[in-house]
Design a protein around this motif. Structure first.
Motif, PDB file in Angstrom:
ATOM      1  N   GLU A  86      94.589  59.764  90.562  1.00 31.00           N
ATOM      2  CA  GLU A  86      92.814  60.726  90.988  1.00 31.00           C
ATOM      3  C   GLU A  86      92.077  60.841  89.856  1.00 31.00           C
ATOM      4  O   GLU A  86      90.700  60.891  90.121  1.00 31.00           O
ATOM      5  CB  GLU A  86      93.837  61.684  91.547  1.00 31.00           C
ATOM      6  CG  GLU A  86      93.039  63.043  91.894  1.00 31.00           C
ATOM      7  CD  GLU A  86      93.323  63.963  92.389  1.00 31.00           C
ATOM      8  OE1 GLU A  86      92.321  65.004  92.355  1.00 31.00           O
ATOM      9  OE2 GLU A  86      94.339  64.433  91.922  1.00 31.00           O
ATOM     10  N   GLY A 100      99.316  61.347  89.668  1.00 28.75           N
ATOM     11  CA  GLY A 100      98.127  62.450  89.404  1.00 28.75           C
ATOM     12  C   GLY A 100      96.911  61.223  88.020  1.00 28.75           C
ATOM     13  O   GLY A 100      95.568  61.272  88.501  1.00 28.75           O
ATOM     14  N   VAL A 105      92.933  68.908  87.471  1.00 30.32           N
ATOM     15  CA  VAL A 105      93.795  68.034  87.853  1.00 30.32           C
ATOM     16  C   VAL A 105      95.734  68.336  87.219  1.00 30.32           C
ATOM     17  O   VAL A 105      95.224  67.120  86.529  1.00 30.32           O
ATOM     18  CB  VAL A 105      93.279  66.579  87.703  1.00 30.32           C
ATOM     19  CG1 VAL A 105      94.011  65.297  88.740  1.00 30.32           C
ATOM     20  CG2 VAL A 105      91.526  66.256  88.220  1.00 30.32           C
ATOM     21  N   GLU A 136      89.976  58.116  89.129  1.00 29.20           N
ATOM     22  CA  GLU A 136      88.905  57.914  90.006  1.00 29.20           C
ATOM     23  C   GLU A 136      87.513  58.775  89.591  1.00 29.20           C
ATOM     24  O   GLU A 136      86.533  58.872  89.563  1.00 29.20           O
ATOM     25  CB  GLU A 136      89.204  57.656  91.517  1.00 29.20           C
ATOM     26  CG  GLU A 136      90.276  56.359  91.854  1.00 29.20           C
ATOM     27  CD  GLU A 136      90.661  56.839  93.019  1.00 29.20           C
ATOM     28  OE1 GLU A 136      91.178  57.852  93.552  1.00 29.20           O
ATOM     29  OE2 GLU A 136      91.360  55.887  93.594  1.00 29.20           O
ATOM     30  N   GLU A 192     100.491  55.791  91.798  1.00 33.71           N
ATOM     31  CA  GLU A 192      99.459  57.378  92.428  1.00 33.71           C
ATOM     32  C   GLU A 192     100.479  58.609  92.102  1.00 33.71           C
ATOM     33  O   GLU A 192      99.259  59.639  92.688  1.00 33.71           O
ATOM     34  CB  GLU A 192      99.939  57.367  94.011  1.00 33.71           C
ATOM     35  CG  GLU A 192      99.222  57.367  94.859  1.00 33.71           C
ATOM     36  CD  GLU A 192      97.254  57.601  95.136  1.00 33.71           C
ATOM     37  OE1 GLU A 192      96.413  58.168  95.318  1.00 33.71           O
ATOM     38  OE2 GLU A 192      96.876  56.179  94.647  1.00 33.71           O
TER      39      GLU A 192
END
Length: 569
Positions: free
Chosen positions: A390, A387, A293, A393, A384
């Protein structure tokens, strides 16, 4: 139906069976009873997630961004050489553990005031082994985050003399780190050993390496895969490209047309995503990391933690035409030190903003303010784009949904290791292995085939190793039924919460029928056949649970769902 019993939990029964196999007060069992008890107790505790990687890769900044508050010290090099563990507490707490075994509770924030530059604090800093921070946090109700000092690379042949072993490439930073280590009475080997020890204790790992993917980082990833490939799999590990915004503005970069890249429209996170995707094409990476990521940790932390008064100078900079602002920021060093008549914010304030959000974050925030967004909306958008949302989550969904499976695996590995130690000790003494070792080893092997949790773990391990002949649809169903999307029956079937009982039952039965046919394929290779049988049994368990729930809700005469399920999604 999201509150139906979890078909793969609780896993405590697995450890209870092992405890019964050990038996009461077996003099040959050694530490095995204690290891089994610890594994059983871990099921009720939050997962331990280690944030690992080479030193100065932004691990502490990433921890702050994940937690949404500045709880991990990022400004003092000496504090990066200690393990720091974060857990949920009703109030802020700081517990300092010393090398002599003592533990003292200090006032929150006290440790960050210590520095090797203060001769009075140096003696105390030398005695610190570990720091534990308690703070109110929704995330920490489910996880304990462990910020590790830094893993080394097996490629570091001159590791005893330089900081190259820990991945510090800049000569000035290397000299400073070496000086601090010497004053603290530590060395790079000890820093690596502390980090490796925490990796061994962790249930899951977030491995941080730099956006640039330099040689040292590639060696560290390879070293990580080599050292932990047997015990760390994509079930338990994410890779994070840290500081993914550090190459904005894109000085010296050219586009497909060979022309210099315009910083005005350049998205460093999109470029980092392409790098992450290319990195995932490496087989060695696929076998260790669930995904990689891209994250701009500084921007994520700043978006959540920057004081509101920091938005005033941002609003002033937002009045500057965006093209002119991009031109002024092309050299970030000058942007932070030079006074410009056409910029309404002093250089020192601009430098503070860059330190808080990064250069790209400052430019991005100005654009959002220019578009009319308020402070809260700007913060959400920056978070957001960083990153961090993301990653958070993914941690909650992947690690959280499979927490029981992961802790079961961790416990079984520790029990297996203890059995191996018992056998090795007997061999060294010229004795037969104790009967308890054979009993537990046989039980563990049997459970991997027959018990829901261990068999699903084995199926996932086979998938992550590669080589299975599964379609994309079958892979999706394998991941869902083993808890990738959640642990309710609807989650395991890939259906939305609130799906009617008859649809759940019809779907589970259809899937079981399809996987039963798959297991009957005479041409199916053995590894895929083994996995298909596990998936079949998992669907059968879900169907049984739903059928029992339906009988409880509607009575024994309830419809079984054959006519109400629709087509299988």
């Amino acid at each position: 139906m999201s509150d139906l019993p979890d078909p793969a939990s609780p896993h405590g029964e697995a450890f209870d069976r092992i405890a019964r196999a050990v038996g009461p007060a077996d003099p040959e069992a050694g530490e095995l009873p204690a290891v089994v008890r610890a594994a059983r107790a871990r099921l009720a505790q939050p997962m331990r997630v280690a944030v690992a990687g080479q030193i100065k890769r932004g691990k502490s900044t990433l921890v702050n961004a994940l937690l949404g508050e500045e709880v991990s010290a990022t400004g003092q090099l000496e504090l990066t050489f200690n393990v720091c563990e974060f857990h949920h507490a009703d109030r802020r707490r700081l517990l300092v553990r010393f090398k002599d075994g003592r533990a003292e509770e200090w006032a929150p924030g006290a440790l960050s005031k210590l520095t090797v530059r203060d001769p009075g604090a140096l003696r105390l800093l030398r005695t610190v082994r570990k720091v534990e921070v308690g703070t109110p946090s929704t995330l920490l109700r489910r996880f304990r985050l462990v910020d590790t000092p830094g893993l080394g690379s097996v490629q570091g042949t001159d590791a005893d003399n330089t900081l190259a072993f820990l991945g510090i490439d800049d000569p000035v930073e290397r000299d400073e780190a070496a000086r601090v280590l010497k004053e603290l009475g530590q060395d790079v080997r000890a820093v690596h050993a502390d980090s490796a020890s925490e990796m061994d204790r962790a249930d899951a790992v977030v491995f941080v390496f730099s956006r640039g993917l330099g040689r040292a980082d590639q060696q560290a990833v390879d070293s990580f895969a080599g050292a932990y490939g047997e015990v760390v799999s994509p079930l338990k590990a994410f890779g994070v490209l840290s500081r993914s915004d550090q190459y904005w503005p894109p000085v010296g970069e050219t586009g497909p047309d060979g022309m210099p890249v315009d910083p005005y429209g350049y998205d460093p996170m999109a470029a980092a995503r392409r790098i992450a995707d290319s990195y995932l094409e490496r087989l060695s990476v696929q076998r260790v990391f669930r995904t990689v990521v891209p994250v701009a940790g500084l921007l994520g932390a700043g978006a959540q933690c920057m004081a509101s008064d920091g938005f005033d100078p941002l609003a002033d900079l937002a009045k500057v035409p965006p093209r002119r602002l991009a031109d002024r920021m092309e050299d970030v060093n000058l942007f932070c030190v030079r006074e410009y008549a056409d910029l309404p914010v002093p250089a020192a304030v601009r430098a503070a903003l860059v330190d808080r959000l990064g250069a790209w974050g400052v430019f991005l925030a100005c654009g959002l303010l220019r578009d009319g967004l308020g402070e809260d909306a700007v913060r959400r958008s920056l978070l957001e784009r960083s990153g961090v949302t993301e990653l958070r989550e993914l941690v909650l969904r992947h690690f959280g949904n499979r927490a029981a499976l992961i802790k079961l695996d961790h416990g079984q590995r520790e029990i297996t290791d203890e059995v191996a130690r018992l056998r090795a000790a007997a061999q060294r003494a010229g004795r037969r292995p104790p009967a308890v070792a054979d009993r537990v080893a046989d039980l563990l092997e049997s459970m991997r085939v027959t018990d829901p949790g261990p068999s699903e773990l084995a199926a996932l391990a086979a998938y992550y190793r590669g080589g299975l002949t599964l379609t994309a649809r079958e892979v999706s169903e394998l991941l869902a039924i083993t808890g990738e999307r959640g642990t309710s029956c609807a989650d395991r079937l890939g259906l939305p919460p609130g799906t009617p009982v008859d649809v759940l039952l019809a779907t589970a039965r259809r899937r079981a029928g399809r996987w039963a046919a798959r297991t009957g394929d005479p041409l199916l290779d053995r590894p895929t056949l083994t996995v298909a049988r596990v998936v079949l049994r998992s669907y059968e368990r879900v169907a049984d649970l739903v059928a029992r729930a339906q009988a409880l809700l509607y009575g024994d005469g309830a419809r079984t769902g054959q006519n109400g399920g629709g087509s299988d999604p």
